[in-house]
Scaffold this motif. Structure first.
Motif, PDB file in Angstrom:
ATOM      1  N   ARG A  43       0.754  -1.652  -0.292  1.00  0.00           N
ATOM      2  CA  ARG A  43      -0.186  -0.043   0.255  1.00  0.00           C
ATOM      3  C   ARG A  43       0.914   1.339   0.454  1.00  0.00           C
ATOM      4  NH1 ARG A  43      -2.065  -0.811   6.074  1.00  0.00           N
ATOM      5  NH2 ARG A  43      -0.710   0.886   7.291  1.00  0.00           N
ATOM      6  N   LEU A  44       2.330   1.420   0.580  1.00  0.00           N
ATOM      7  CA  LEU A  44       2.906   2.183   0.937  1.00  0.00           C
ATOM      8  C   LEU A  44       3.736   2.340  -1.055  1.00  0.00           C
ATOM      9  CD1 LEU A  44       4.382   2.064   4.362  1.00  0.00           C
ATOM     10  CD2 LEU A  44       2.547   3.294   3.297  1.00  0.00           C
ATOM     11  N   GLU A  45       3.873   1.349  -1.358  1.00  0.00           N
ATOM     12  CA  GLU A  45       3.746   1.215  -2.316  1.00  0.00           C
ATOM     13  C   GLU A  45       3.836   1.774  -3.666  1.00  0.00           C
ATOM     14  OE1 GLU A  45       6.708   1.518  -5.658  1.00  0.00           O
ATOM     15  OE2 GLU A  45       7.108   0.951  -3.630  1.00  0.00           O
ATOM     16  N   ASN A  46       1.790   2.185  -3.532  1.00  0.00           N
ATOM     17  CA  ASN A  46       1.494   2.241  -4.345  1.00  0.00           C
ATOM     18  C   ASN A  46       0.375   3.742  -3.549  1.00  0.00           C
ATOM     19  OD1 ASN A  46      -1.526   2.384  -6.045  1.00  0.00           O
ATOM     20  ND2 ASN A  46      -2.558   2.077  -4.528  1.00  0.00           N
ATOM     21  N   ASN A 371     -11.136  -1.056   9.963  1.00  0.00           N
ATOM     22  CA  ASN A 371     -11.226  -1.838   8.406  1.00  0.00           C
ATOM     23  C   ASN A 371     -10.603  -1.010   7.852  1.00  0.00           C
ATOM     24  OD1 ASN A 371     -13.260  -3.215   9.657  1.00  0.00           O
ATOM     25  ND2 ASN A 371     -14.824  -3.253   8.873  1.00  0.00           N
ATOM     26  N   ASP A 372     -10.106  -0.060   7.512  1.00  0.00           N
ATOM     27  CA  ASP A 372      -9.663   1.292   6.332  1.00  0.00           C
ATOM     28  C   ASP A 372      -8.138   0.702   5.931  1.00  0.00           C
ATOM     29  OD1 ASP A 372      -8.058   3.155   5.292  1.00  0.00           O
ATOM     30  OD2 ASP A 372      -9.848   4.446   5.277  1.00  0.00           O
ATOM     31  N   GLN A 373      -8.184   0.011   5.326  1.00  0.00           N
ATOM     32  CA  GLN A 373      -6.855  -0.626   4.582  1.00  0.00           C
ATOM     33  C   GLN A 373      -5.575   0.071   3.986  1.00  0.00           C
ATOM     34  OE1 GLN A 373      -6.728  -4.381   5.815  1.00  0.00           O
ATOM     35  NE2 GLN A 373      -8.565  -3.792   6.448  1.00  0.00           N
ATOM     36  N   TYR A 374      -6.425   1.559   4.052  1.00  0.00           N
ATOM     37  CA  TYR A 374      -5.074   2.481   3.285  1.00  0.00           C
ATOM     38  C   TYR A 374      -5.196   3.451   4.236  1.00  0.00           C
ATOM     39  CZ  TYR A 374      -6.406  -0.820  -0.558  1.00  0.00           C
ATOM     40  OH  TYR A 374      -6.728  -1.617  -1.141  1.00  0.00           O
ATOM     41  N   PRO A 375      -5.341   4.277   5.613  1.00  0.00           N
ATOM     42  CA  PRO A 375      -4.822   5.223   6.013  1.00  0.00           C
ATOM     43  C   PRO A 375      -4.494   6.083   5.770  1.00  0.00           C
ATOM     44  CG  PRO A 375      -3.544   2.684   7.599  1.00  0.00           C
ATOM     45  CD  PRO A 375      -4.508   2.698   6.116  1.00  0.00           C
ATOM     46  N   GLU A 376      -2.712   5.561   4.904  1.00  0.00           N
ATOM     47  CA  GLU A 376      -2.208   7.102   4.907  1.00  0.00           C
ATOM     48  C   GLU A 376      -2.893   7.271   3.736  1.00  0.00           C
ATOM     49  OE1 GLU A 376       0.721   3.353   6.200  1.00  0.00           O
ATOM     50  OE2 GLU A 376      -1.057   3.517   4.929  1.00  0.00           O
ATOM     51  N   ALA A 377      -3.491   6.706   2.558  1.00  0.00           N
ATOM     52  CA  ALA A 377      -4.051   7.356   0.730  1.00  0.00           C
ATOM     53  C   ALA A 377      -5.374   7.919   1.804  1.00  0.00           C
ATOM     54  CB  ALA A 377      -4.560   6.346   0.905  1.00  0.00           C
ATOM     55  N   THR A 378      -6.187   7.213   3.012  1.00  0.00           N
ATOM     56  CA  THR A 378      -7.120   7.928   3.595  1.00  0.00           C
ATOM     57  C   THR A 378      -6.849  10.081   3.903  1.00  0.00           C
ATOM     58  OG1 THR A 378      -8.121   6.030   4.158  1.00  0.00           O
ATOM     59  CG2 THR A 378      -8.800   7.795   4.940  1.00  0.00           C
ATOM     60  N   ALA A 379      -5.725   9.525   4.261  1.00  0.00           N
ATOM     61  CA  ALA A 379      -4.695  11.391   5.492  1.00  0.00           C
ATOM     62  C   ALA A 379      -4.834  12.417   4.224  1.00  0.00           C
ATOM     63  CB  ALA A 379      -3.985  10.715   6.483  1.00  0.00           C
ATOM     64  N   ARG A 380      -4.091  11.445   2.913  1.00  0.00           N
ATOM     65  CA  ARG A 380      -4.012  12.075   2.564  1.00  0.00           C
ATOM     66  C   ARG A 380      -5.293  12.704   1.443  1.00  0.00           C
ATOM     67  NH1 ARG A 380      -0.101  12.494  -2.220  1.00  0.00           N
ATOM     68  NH2 ARG A 380      -1.034  14.286  -1.882  1.00  0.00           N
ATOM     69  N   TRP A 381      -6.109  12.080   1.763  1.00  0.00           N
ATOM     70  CA  TRP A 381      -7.503  12.184   0.868  1.00  0.00           C
ATOM     71  C   TRP A 381      -8.249  13.516   2.345  1.00  0.00           C
ATOM     72  CZ3 TRP A 381     -12.793  12.228   1.589  1.00  0.00           C
ATOM     73  CH2 TRP A 381     -13.708  12.121   0.722  1.00  0.00           C
TER      74      TRP A 381
END
Length: 549
Positions: A43-46, A371-381
């Motif tokens: 997920r960090l690579e993405n 449940n959020d599997q993409y917390p870093e992307a959610t933070a940026r969003w």
């Protein structure tokens, strides 16, 4: 053809423009780090640390959202397909009407099953984030803010009430707030007067309580609406709290704004003061009783609704009203009303407009779950909504599609796009382009982009005029432990819902005469309901608030 299809070509151009304007035109930087967890590594690579898209390969997040009744389909509001194109992140919106959102979200949280990735504008109370955060149902934001949310870090550092009031007792941030940097939104209740009535009776806008009394009395007695009947309602409004908040400043009450509506700072000692038992509160009740018994206040005030007030205004009988904006006046006579230009001076020399809040408008506007599997992307969003460009997209939509910049540098919806059709309203029309209807969203509201009714010329000027009379300090929310919150909720229920909400209307109406004996009995009842313990908890919360670094 739906709005999503019609704007695809414009969105493509707007994505590039938004990336440039956000100061992130440099080639995106990967967030990949060394980790032994292959899922985290993937997920960090993405993830891109800067610019758009936020993720290289598309992902989907599921958010529960409170949908306002004016919004036909939340997912199709122009803001969301635009932002999806920019970010590569699709949101699967679980839409629940705001009237039902509390019940739905509580059922989901109580079960702990099938949690969404996040709760977006779900109407949480101010004490809920800590409650659910300590239960492990909400994710902490502290590290995410530090690493991925520069816009929100700026909000935290520049808005004192957010810095002090958002973190829980242990310093954890369990939800993101709704914030504003707009005096037009931060001034709540305002007093609007019918200028045609004033001209007919030969009066000017009042500047103190005695002048207000004279103006209201003249409206009642001098056929201000010119129909030959004594049918004028000099002052109308839709709730007890609106009435009290409109007058507290003139009596020196609520001198730290209305987020701490039960307490303020005693001007003599600087310590917390319980507003409902202050001598000045009695003075205010006596003044309001005078207005009520002389029918200068709408005598249906305790059963009124906004719809009832609108109906009365449209009958042409309302001389003035208290409300946040002028939409409550309907459309027939709305242009007859103007706001006060000065706060009303009270009997003790106070000339303050207290119905003003601090910058943070709600602590639980967005919460992320485990449940959020993409917390870093959610933070940026999420971070985007706390910056200039995010605020513009949220409140205005896409330039050239829904809004334009005028020759004087201001922003407005394109007039042809917001023509209100018969049977529709302004909010329903604008809801095609912006999701702001209903408020409480995790975004920063800025005056130059926000297009709600508070920005109409009359309410905007009224708010700007009241800014000069604002309390010198505006408190945000105090924080409590879960145990303190439970005890506080119980005490407040007994004192306010169980007692205050019943006796105060009786004092105003005169059903219970207000004299030394009844006032002393009233104060004593708060003592019996354990006011001492209530104030101990308030003081604990205040001490935390003051000492938060």
């Amino acid at each position: 053809m739906n709005i999503r299809t019609r704007i695809l070509s414009v969105i493509t151009a707007s994505v590039f423009a938004a990336s440039m304007l956000s100061g992130c035109a440099a080639k995106p930087t990967s967030a990949a780090k060394k980790t032994n967890d292959p899922v985290v590594a993937a997920r960090l690579e993405n993830l891109n640390l800067q610019g758009f898209p936020i993720v290289k390969q598309p992902i989907t997040l599921k958010f529960m959202v409170g949908r306002h009744y004016t919004q036909d389909s939340y997912a199709n509001i122009l803001t969301w397909p635009t932002y999806e194109k920019m970010t590569n992140i699709h949101i699967d919106w679980d839409e629940v009407l705001m009237d039902n959102i509390s019940e739905k979200r509580n059922l989901v949280l109580a079960s702990g099953q099938n949690l969404p990735d996040g709760f977006f504008r779900c109407g949480f109370a101010q004490r809920d984030p800590q409650k659910y955060g300590t239960q492990g149902l909400f994710v902490k934001w502290n590290d995410l803010v530090d690493q991925y949310m520069p816009n929100f870090k700026k909000v935290m550092s520049s808005m004192d009430d957010v810095k002090k009031g958002l973190p829980s007792v242990d310093g954890s941030i369990y939800a993101l707030p709704s914030v504003s940097d707009s005096i037009e939104m931060e001034v709540g209740t305002k007093l609007y007067m019918n200028q045609k009535y004033l001209d007919k009776i030969g009066k000017k806008l009042p500047t103190n309580l005695d002048e207000l009394y004279d103006v209201l009395k003249a409206m009642r007695d001098n056929d201000a609406n010119g129909n030959g009947k004594q049918d004028e309602i000099p002052l109308s409004l839709s709730s007890l709290s609106t009435l009290l908040n409109g007058f507290k400043g003139a009596f020196g009450l609520m001198n730290r704004g209305y987020w701490q509506g039960n307490v303020d700072a005693d001007p003599k000692t600087g310590k917390l003061r319980f507003i409902p038992t202050a001598p000045e509160f009695r003075q205010m009740l006596e003044y309001l009783n005078k207005l009520y018994k002389e029918k200068l206040i709408d005598n249906e005030v305790f059963t009124n609704t906004s719809a009832k007030v609108t109906a009365k205004v449209e009958m042409g009988v309302v001389g003035s009203f208290l409300h946040t904006n002028t939409t409550i006046a309907g459309s027939k006579y709305v242009n007859d009303y103007t706001g006060l230009t000065e706060a009303l001076k009270g009997p003790n020399g106070d000339k303050m407009w207290a119905a003003i809040r601090s910058k943070m408008n709600g602590k639980g506007a967005f919460a992320m779950t485990p449940n959020d599997q993409y917390p870093e992307a959610t933070a940026r969003w999420m971070d985007y909504w706390y910056g200039e460009e995010g605020s513009k997209l949220f409140y205005l939509g896409v330039e050239g599609v829904s809004f334009e910049k005028t020759s004087d540098g201001k922003y407005q919806f394109i007039p042809d796009k917001i023509k209100i059709k018969p049977g529709s309203t302004y909010d329903q029309t604008v809801a095609k382009f912006s999701p702001y209807a209903g408020g409480g969203s995790p975004v920063i509201a800025l005056s130059k982009y926000f297009q709600g009714a508070e920005m109409l010329p009359v309410p905007a000027k009224a708010a700007q005029d009241m800014q000069k009379y604002a309390p010198k300090e505006l408190w945000g929310y105090f924080n409590y432990t879960d145990e303190e919150s439970e005890e506080l909720a119980s005490l407040e229920a007994d004192m306010f819902k169980g007692y205050y909400d019943n006796i105060v209307p009786k004092f105003i109406s005169g059903d219970t005469p207000l004299n030394d004996q009844t006032w002393n009995d009233y104060v004593a009842q708060f003592d019996k309901l354990n006011l001492k313990r209530l104030m101990e908890i308030y003081n604990t919360g205040y001490d935390r608030y003051k000492n938060m670094k």
